[in-house]
Design an enzyme around this catalytic site. Structure first.
Site, PDB file in Angstrom:
ATOM      1  N   ASP A 114       0.818  -1.211   0.000  1.00 22.23           N
ATOM      2  CA  ASP A 114       0.000   0.000   0.000  1.00 22.23           C
ATOM      3  C   ASP A 114       0.851   1.260   0.000  1.00 22.23           C
ATOM      4  O   ASP A 114       1.526   1.552   0.989  1.00 22.23           O
ATOM      5  CB  ASP A 114      -0.910  -0.032   1.233  1.00 22.23           C
ATOM      6  N   ASP A 325      -1.181   8.423  -7.306  1.00 22.78           N
ATOM      7  CA  ASP A 325      -1.390   7.153  -6.609  1.00 22.78           C
ATOM      8  C   ASP A 325      -1.503   6.023  -7.621  1.00 22.78           C
ATOM      9  O   ASP A 325      -2.373   6.039  -8.490  1.00 22.78           O
ATOM     10  CB  ASP A 325      -2.659   7.243  -5.775  1.00 22.78           C
TER      11      ASP A 325
END
Length: 444
Positions: A114, A325
């Site tokens: 992540d 992202d």
């Protein structure tokens, strides 16, 4: 910056595809001083989760639904914020999963990789209250190199939210919580993480900071164990690699529509340098949360029509208005920019509009042609004009429906991975910059 709650409530609209890191963390010596990783998409024929009976639009629809259940997981309430390795990353069920080894002797672990989290944690024995995990739970007592972080240490004292009543003595406790009410509590510790490679023997990363979770509840896959933190914060795995990768990493994501067994690439250290013709760079700026990678989006163009987001006299107020992202599929534009942007796209496409059958995307067209071609779109970051192709800015959600892969955000924007496809994207946290280079990622 607007509240993080607002960001997450809107981010639920984002499609989040996943990648599983199948690797045994292993640094290996190489002449160029860098290391690279293969990124294999969940729906690639290379993936063990590949379902040949599904159509591309069915896979996208499922990913849209997965994102609703997943995105709030990444709202933290704590403030945790010269070698070569090679591994596979395979997408799995709405998360990036990373298989690595921890302890001595090494035990393989599969965790969510992540970029929006810093602390690496895994489920550990004794497991007081844990979610279902198919693989054996790590037993720190069997690792010769496992060591709890002492309460009196500077690391524990500097960690906001830490406490000092360990499960087996006076050790430092961590607590990680997320917006979907998932959480992990346990001992802050150090142990050896090992990266594996197909090119050489595994080499350990000793004294890596991690969380050994004894109380973990949430919407996690049973095949995995915890989180691998790849964010920008000081405690993340990428930050701990620090000088060994010279603060550099990059990736090149193949378009979702690509066929065959080509894989995306993730590079570190000298392998991550982005150079040559066509490279543009933009400053990596600080934001409210240390974990995320913030950029400044000044404007966006559709064809030759430029829609400005920032008033030159107020540019300081908009610095860091978008997060880049790799884990969010859609691109979310600030709400004061999106309506004009969507209108400009409509002006360029002369096809009948329709609704997204999944109910997530706001601008869709009836088109059964595989040769759908939308207008050119350019994202104008500070100092970097990044040209995007219609292959990466539109997504087919049905056999007869194609949609713009952008949505409005009510707070901060997110530059998602669909728009980043066929770009070599390089991060340099030392020079505080992100670079882009148009690249056919299928040829790397």
């Amino acid at each position: 910056m607007a509240s993080f709650h607002s960001l997450l409530s809107f981010a639920a609209l984002a499609t989040t595809f996943s990648i599983v890191f199948i690797c045994s963390f292993a640094l290996i010596e190489a002449s160029n001083g860098g290391f690279s990783v293969d990124l294999i998409h969940r729906d690639s024929p290379n993936s063990p989760f590949y379902d040949p009976s599904e159509t591309p639009s069915q896979r996208i629809a499922k990913a849209l639904r997965r994102s609703i259940n997943r995105v709030n997981h990444f709202k933290p309430t704590s403030t945790f914020s010269t070698n070569v390795a090679q591994a596979d990353i395979i997408a799995k069920g709405g998360e990036y999963l990373m298989k690595y080894s921890v302890g001595t002797p090494p035990v393989e672990i599969l965790g969510i990789a992540d970029t929006g989290s810093d602390l690496t944690w895994l489920q550990c024995k004794p497991c007081n209250d844990c979610y279902n995990q198919t693989a054996p739970i790590f037993d720190p007592k069997r690792s010769r190199t496992y060591k709890r972080v002492a309460c009196e240490s500077s690391l524990c004292r500097s960690l906001a939210g830490s406490s000092c009543s360990g499960y087996a003595g006076s050790s430092c406790l961590y607590s990680e919580a997320y917006g979907d009410q998932s959480f992990s509590n346990g001992d802050l510790a150090t142990d050896t993480l090992t990266l594996g490679s197909t090119e050489s023997r595994p080499v350990p990363l000793p004294k890596t900071i991690l969380g050994c979770g004894h109380d973990n509840i949430g919407t996690y896959e049973a095949q995995g164990s915890g989180i691998v933190g790849l964010g920008r914060g000081e405690i993340s795995l990428t930050s701990q690699l620090g000088s060994s990768i010279d603060g550099k990493f990059s990736y090149c994501l193949i378009p979702l529509t690509s066929r065959g067994k080509t894989t995306s690439k993730l590079n570190f250290g000298s392998n991550a340098v982005v150079s040559g013709s066509g490279v543009v760079s933009t400053p990596l700026v600080s934001g409210e949360y240390k974990t995320f990678y913030y950029l400044t989006l000044e404007a966006i163009s559709v064809g030759r029509k430029r829609i400005d987001l920032i008033n030159p006299s107020e540019s300081g107020n908009s610095e860091g208005n978008i997060i880049i992202d790799s884990g969010t599929t859609l691109t979310m534009l600030p709400s004061n920019l999106y309506p004009k942007f969507e209108s400009a796209v409509k002006d360029k496409i002369h096809l009948p509009t329709t609704d997204d059958p999944n109910g997530f995307l706001s601008l869709c067209y009836k088109s059964s042609s595989r040769e759908f071609s939308g207008p050119s779109i350019t994202a104008h970051f500070t100092g970097a004009d990044v040209n995007l192709s219609s292959r990466t800015t539109f997504v087919r959600v049905d056999k007869k429906v194609v949609c713009l892969a952008f949505v409005p955000a009510d707070s901060i924007g997110i530059f998602g991975n669909l728009a980043q496809s066929n770009l070599l994207v390089g991060y340099d946290v030392v020079k505080k910059s992100v670079s882009f280079k148009p690249t056919d990622c299928t040829n790397l």
